[in-house]
Design an enzyme around this catalytic site. Sequence first.
Site, mmCIF file in Angstrom:
data_model
loop_
_atom_site.group_PDB
_atom_site.id
_atom_site.type_symbol
_atom_site.label_atom_id
_atom_site.label_comp_id
_atom_site.label_asym_id
_atom_site.label_seq_id
_atom_site.Cartn_x
_atom_site.Cartn_y
_atom_site.Cartn_z
ATOM 1 N N HIS A 53 0.852 -1.189 0.000
ATOM 2 C CA HIS A 53 0.000 0.000 0.000
ATOM 3 C C HIS A 53 0.889 1.241 0.000
ATOM 4 O O HIS A 53 2.024 1.208 0.496
ATOM 5 C CB HIS A 53 -0.882 0.025 1.244
ATOM 6 C CG HIS A 53 -1.963 -1.004 1.235
ATOM 7 N ND1 HIS A 53 -3.173 -0.799 1.853
ATOM 8 C CD2 HIS A 53 -2.039 -2.245 0.696
ATOM 9 C CE1 HIS A 53 -3.940 -1.853 1.699
ATOM 10 N NE2 HIS A 53 -3.261 -2.754 1.009
ATOM 11 N N GLU A 55 0.845 3.900 1.815
ATOM 12 C CA GLU A 55 1.274 4.342 3.142
ATOM 13 C C GLU A 55 2.409 3.478 3.692
ATOM 14 O O GLU A 55 3.394 4.006 4.213
ATOM 15 C CB GLU A 55 0.106 4.300 4.146
ATOM 16 C CG GLU A 55 -1.072 5.154 3.761
ATOM 17 C CD GLU A 55 -2.170 4.380 3.040
ATOM 18 O OE1 GLU A 55 -3.352 4.602 3.365
ATOM 19 O OE2 GLU A 55 -1.849 3.551 2.167
#
Length: 163
Positions: A53, A55
């Site tokens: 992901h 993040e």
Amino acid sequence: MKSDEYYMKKAIEQAKKAAQNGDVPIGCVIVRDDVIVARAYNRRNKDHSVLAHAETLAIEKAARKQGDFRLDGYVLYVTLEPCQMCAGAIIQSRIRRVVIGARNPKAGCAGSILNLLQVPQFNHQAELTEGVCGEECSEMLSSFFRDMRKKRQESGMGGGEAQ
């Protein structure tokens, strides 16, 4: 000092890279003292990894650059509200503030479903700012999924929405 909108636009640039690779357009930048220290985009499909992901990739880059997983004082900008995994990584890395573009009603853990960023029982809570460039972030995601459904229908594969 640059604005939240300035940094969210940088996260949007990252999200567009994800879309070019066929991944859901989610981008992230991490800032410390008005300097971008890490940037990343969603690479789940490209890397064949549930962990890739935007993040988590940006947090890893920032931690490596700093030489410590503790990112006290850092601000994370992300185009889509973090999922449970990313919210957990944000808390574990002790990021001070999270700035979100669009809400994620199906998987958001910064208030949509849960708010893992501000659970008082955890050893750390992150400040939260929402809706920065929200319309642009939402439209980018909606457009991506519209195009994906259209391509699937044209190829005869059906119109289910993938995440």
